[in-house]
Design a protein around this motif. Structure first.
Motif, PDB file in Angstrom:
ATOM      1  N   MET A   1       0.849  -1.186   0.000  1.00  0.00           N
ATOM      2  CA  MET A   1       0.000   0.000   0.000  1.00  0.00           C
ATOM      3  C   MET A   1       0.886   1.238   0.000  1.00  0.00           C
ATOM      4  SD  MET A   1      -2.830   1.001   2.854  1.00  0.00           S
ATOM      5  CE  MET A   1      -4.035   2.190   2.419  1.00  0.00           C
ATOM      6  N   LYS A   2       0.628   2.124  -0.935  1.00  0.00           N
ATOM      7  CA  LYS A   2       1.384   3.375  -1.006  1.00  0.00           C
ATOM      8  C   LYS A   2       0.778   4.384  -0.023  1.00  0.00           C
ATOM      9  CE  LYS A   2       0.437   3.810  -5.267  1.00  0.00           C
ATOM     10  NZ  LYS A   2       0.223   4.210  -6.635  1.00  0.00           N
ATOM     11  N   PRO A   3       1.591   5.304   0.489  1.00  0.00           N
ATOM     12  CA  PRO A   3       1.067   6.310   1.422  1.00  0.00           C
ATOM     13  C   PRO A   3      -0.102   7.106   0.857  1.00  0.00           C
ATOM     14  CG  PRO A   3       3.449   6.375   1.389  1.00  0.00           C
ATOM     15  CD  PRO A   3       3.029   5.417   0.303  1.00  0.00           C
ATOM     16  N   GLU A   4      -0.106   7.312  -0.461  1.00  0.00           N
ATOM     17  CA  GLU A   4      -1.174   8.097  -1.087  1.00  0.00           C
ATOM     18  C   GLU A   4      -2.515   7.361  -1.100  1.00  0.00           C
ATOM     19  OE1 GLU A   4       1.755   7.331  -2.502  1.00  0.00           O
ATOM     20  OE2 GLU A   4       2.789   9.219  -2.790  1.00  0.00           O
ATOM     21  N   ASP A   5      -2.484   6.032  -1.018  1.00  0.00           N
ATOM     22  CA  ASP A   5      -3.706   5.237  -1.123  1.00  0.00           C
ATOM     23  C   ASP A   5      -4.726   5.543  -0.025  1.00  0.00           C
ATOM     24  OD1 ASP A   5      -2.643   3.996  -3.345  1.00  0.00           O
ATOM     25  OD2 ASP A   5      -2.032   2.193  -2.256  1.00  0.00           O
ATOM     26  N   GLY A   6      -4.268   5.865   1.152  1.00  0.00           N
ATOM     27  CA  GLY A   6      -5.183   6.104   2.260  1.00  0.00           C
ATOM     28  C   GLY A   6      -5.640   7.541   2.412  1.00  0.00           C
ATOM     29  N   LEU A   7      -5.077   8.444   1.631  1.00  0.00           N
ATOM     30  CA  LEU A   7      -5.400   9.865   1.803  1.00  0.00           C
ATOM     31  C   LEU A   7      -6.857  10.188   1.553  1.00  0.00           C
ATOM     32  CD1 LEU A   7      -2.293  11.650   0.234  1.00  0.00           C
ATOM     33  CD2 LEU A   7      -2.747  11.128   2.637  1.00  0.00           C
ATOM     34  N   ILE A   8      -7.528   9.418   0.701  1.00  0.00           N
ATOM     35  CA  ILE A   8      -8.925   9.741   0.386  1.00  0.00           C
ATOM     36  C   ILE A   8      -9.844   9.623   1.593  1.00  0.00           C
ATOM     37  CG2 ILE A   8      -8.690   9.121  -2.045  1.00  0.00           C
ATOM     38  CD1 ILE A   8     -10.305   6.571  -1.397  1.00  0.00           C
ATOM     39  N   PHE A   9      -9.381   8.957   2.648  1.00  0.00           N
ATOM     40  CA  PHE A   9     -10.215   8.765   3.831  1.00  0.00           C
ATOM     41  C   PHE A   9      -9.990   9.838   4.896  1.00  0.00           C
ATOM     42  CE2 PHE A   9      -9.272   4.547   2.017  1.00  0.00           C
ATOM     43  CZ  PHE A   9     -10.544   4.262   1.547  1.00  0.00           C
ATOM     44  N   MET A  67       6.075  12.083   4.927  1.00  0.00           N
ATOM     45  CA  MET A  67       6.081  12.781   3.643  1.00  0.00           C
ATOM     46  C   MET A  67       5.366  14.133   3.717  1.00  0.00           C
ATOM     47  SD  MET A  67       5.292   9.484   1.237  1.00  0.00           S
ATOM     48  CE  MET A  67       5.603  10.214  -0.363  1.00  0.00           C
ATOM     49  N   GLY A  68       4.751  14.441   4.859  1.00  0.00           N
ATOM     50  CA  GLY A  68       4.071  15.713   5.036  1.00  0.00           C
ATOM     51  C   GLY A  68       2.644  15.750   4.545  1.00  0.00           C
ATOM     52  N   TYR A  69       2.052  14.582   4.279  1.00  0.00           N
ATOM     53  CA  TYR A  69       0.665  14.518   3.812  1.00  0.00           C
ATOM     54  C   TYR A  69      -0.350  14.538   4.959  1.00  0.00           C
ATOM     55  CZ  TYR A  69       2.601  12.945  -0.694  1.00  0.00           C
ATOM     56  OH  TYR A  69       3.283  12.839  -1.875  1.00  0.00           O
ATOM     57  N   LEU A  70       0.031  13.973   6.089  1.00  0.00           N
ATOM     58  CA  LEU A  70      -0.842  13.913   7.266  1.00  0.00           C
ATOM     59  C   LEU A  70      -0.123  14.507   8.460  1.00  0.00           C
ATOM     60  CD1 LEU A  70      -2.166  10.236   6.930  1.00  0.00           C
ATOM     61  CD2 LEU A  70      -3.458  12.317   6.461  1.00  0.00           C
ATOM     62  N   THR A  71      -0.897  14.995   9.401  1.00  0.00           N
ATOM     63  CA  THR A  71      -0.332  15.543  10.625  1.00  0.00           C
ATOM     64  C   THR A  71      -1.174  15.099  11.815  1.00  0.00           C
ATOM     65  OG1 THR A  71       0.468  17.562  11.695  1.00  0.00           O
ATOM     66  CG2 THR A  71      -1.635  17.725  10.531  1.00  0.00           C
ATOM     67  N   GLY A  72      -0.560  15.127  12.988  1.00  0.00           N
ATOM     68  CA  GLY A  72      -1.264  14.765  14.209  1.00  0.00           C
ATOM     69  C   GLY A  72      -0.631  13.558  14.861  1.00  0.00           C
ATOM     70  N   GLU A  73      -1.297  13.047  15.861  1.00  0.00           N
ATOM     71  CA  GLU A  73      -0.851  11.841  16.541  1.00  0.00           C
ATOM     72  C   GLU A  73      -1.345  10.630  15.768  1.00  0.00           C
ATOM     73  OE1 GLU A  73       1.200  12.030  19.188  1.00  0.00           O
ATOM     74  OE2 GLU A  73       1.095  14.189  18.862  1.00  0.00           O
ATOM     75  N   ARG A  74      -0.765   9.482  16.040  1.00  0.00           N
ATOM     76  CA  ARG A  74      -1.131   8.270  15.299  1.00  0.00           C
ATOM     77  C   ARG A  74      -2.610   7.903  15.481  1.00  0.00           C
ATOM     78  NH1 ARG A  74       2.289   2.669  14.970  1.00  0.00           N
ATOM     79  NH2 ARG A  74       1.389   2.015  13.000  1.00  0.00           N
ATOM     80  N   ALA A  76      -5.095  10.126  15.763  1.00  0.00           N
ATOM     81  CA  ALA A  76      -5.975  11.170  15.212  1.00  0.00           C
ATOM     82  C   ALA A  76      -5.183  11.982  14.193  1.00  0.00           C
ATOM     83  CB  ALA A  76      -6.514  12.072  16.311  1.00  0.00           C
ATOM     84  N   LEU A  77      -5.472  11.763  12.928  1.00  0.00           N
ATOM     85  CA  LEU A  77      -4.716  12.398  11.843  1.00  0.00           C
ATOM     86  C   LEU A  77      -5.618  13.251  10.970  1.00  0.00           C
ATOM     87  CD1 LEU A  77      -2.684   9.263  10.720  1.00  0.00           C
ATOM     88  CD2 LEU A  77      -1.808  11.206  12.022  1.00  0.00           C
ATOM     89  N   LYS A  78      -5.041  14.282  10.380  1.00  0.00           N
ATOM     90  CA  LYS A  78      -5.761  15.062   9.381  1.00  0.00           C
ATOM     91  C   LYS A  78      -4.794  15.455   8.285  1.00  0.00           C
ATOM     92  CE  LYS A  78      -5.653  19.497  11.788  1.00  0.00           C
ATOM     93  NZ  LYS A  78      -6.501  20.566  12.307  1.00  0.00           N
ATOM     94  N   LEU A  79      -5.346  15.803   7.140  1.00  0.00           N
ATOM     95  CA  LEU A  79      -4.550  16.189   5.986  1.00  0.00           C
ATOM     96  C   LEU A  79      -3.854  17.526   6.209  1.00  0.00           C
ATOM     97  CD1 LEU A  79      -6.976  15.465   3.012  1.00  0.00           C
ATOM     98  CD2 LEU A  79      -4.855  14.248   3.506  1.00  0.00           C
ATOM     99  N   THR A  80      -2.645  17.624   5.707  1.00  0.00           N
ATOM    100  CA  THR A  80      -1.964  18.905   5.621  1.00  0.00           C
ATOM    101  C   THR A  80      -2.359  19.542   4.286  1.00  0.00           C
ATOM    102  OG1 THR A  80      -0.071  17.927   4.497  1.00  0.00           O
ATOM    103  CG2 THR A  80       0.022  18.019   6.919  1.00  0.00           C
ATOM    104  N   GLU A  81      -1.902  20.736   4.040  1.00  0.00           N
ATOM    105  CA  GLU A  81      -2.159  21.369   2.744  1.00  0.00           C
ATOM    106  C   GLU A  81      -1.546  20.527   1.629  1.00  0.00           C
ATOM    107  OE1 GLU A  81      -3.685  23.599  -0.086  1.00  0.00           O
ATOM    108  OE2 GLU A  81      -4.109  23.952   2.027  1.00  0.00           O
ATOM    109  N   ARG A  82      -0.343  20.056   1.861  1.00  0.00           N
ATOM    110  CA  ARG A  82       0.319  19.199   0.872  1.00  0.00           C
ATOM    111  C   ARG A  82      -0.468  17.905   0.662  1.00  0.00           C
ATOM    112  NH1 ARG A  82       6.449  16.771   1.164  1.00  0.00           N
ATOM    113  NH2 ARG A  82       6.409  15.938  -0.937  1.00  0.00           N
ATOM    114  N   GLY A  83      -0.987  17.348   1.754  1.00  0.00           N
ATOM    115  CA  GLY A  83      -1.783  16.130   1.664  1.00  0.00           C
ATOM    116  C   GLY A  83      -3.077  16.349   0.901  1.00  0.00           C
ATOM    117  N   ALA A  84      -3.693  17.505   1.102  1.00  0.00           N
ATOM    118  CA  ALA A  84      -4.936  17.823   0.383  1.00  0.00           C
ATOM    119  C   ALA A  84      -4.669  17.939  -1.116  1.00  0.00           C
ATOM    120  CB  ALA A  84      -5.538  19.113   0.930  1.00  0.00           C
ATOM    121  N   GLN A  85      -3.529  18.510  -1.478  1.00  0.00           N
ATOM    122  CA  GLN A  85      -3.171  18.610  -2.898  1.00  0.00           C
ATOM    123  C   GLN A  85      -2.934  17.217  -3.484  1.00  0.00           C
ATOM    124  OE1 GLN A  85       0.228  21.200  -2.804  1.00  0.00           O
ATOM    125  NE2 GLN A  85      -1.013  23.024  -2.462  1.00  0.00           N
ATOM    126  N   GLN A  86      -2.238  16.368  -2.736  1.00  0.00           N
ATOM    127  CA  GLN A  86      -1.988  15.004  -3.210  1.00  0.00           C
ATOM    128  C   GLN A  86      -3.298  14.220  -3.295  1.00  0.00           C
ATOM    129  OE1 GLN A  86       0.768  13.865  -4.473  1.00  0.00           O
ATOM    130  NE2 GLN A  86      -0.005  11.812  -4.826  1.00  0.00           N
TER     131      GLN A  86
END
Length: 96
Positions: A1-9, A67-74, A76-86
């Motif tokens: 699983m690539k890190p980008e695969d889970g960003l949609i959630f 990679m800077g796509y998510l932020t927070g504690e393990r 509870a995570l949320k997207l960063t600006e970079r993560g939202a773009q990805q």
């Protein structure tokens, strides 16, 4: 699983619990998973990825944080600006 695969959630403004997302994807329905899925608007994904490996999913999220796509504690995570773009790029590539 690539890190980008889970960003949609994940979301830019709402912290989300990876365990809730994992349980929904694997169809492990607890009251907590159902409530979280309702709050996150992810109930359509129940059972979407039944064979998803827990450790692989968590490792992927750790990589997304590095990679800077998510932020927070393990827990509870949320997207960063970079993560939202990805996330937008991933959704565009899948036609969603």
């Amino acid at each position: 699983m690539k890190p980008e695969d889970g960003l949609i959630f994940f979301d830019r403004h709402q912290s989300r619990r990876p365990k809730v997302i994992l349980n929904l994807l694997k169809n492990k329905l607890t009251v907590s998973a159902l409530y979280g899925g309702l709050e996150y608007g992810l109930l359509n994904y129940i059972g979407f990825w039944k064979k998803l490996d827990r450790q692989e999913f968590l490792n992927s999220l750790d990589q997304a944080v590095k990679m800077g796509y998510l932020t927070g504690e393990r827990d509870a995570l949320k997207l960063t600006e970079r993560g939202a773009q990805q996330q937008s790029r991933v959704l565009a590539a899948t036609g969603s």
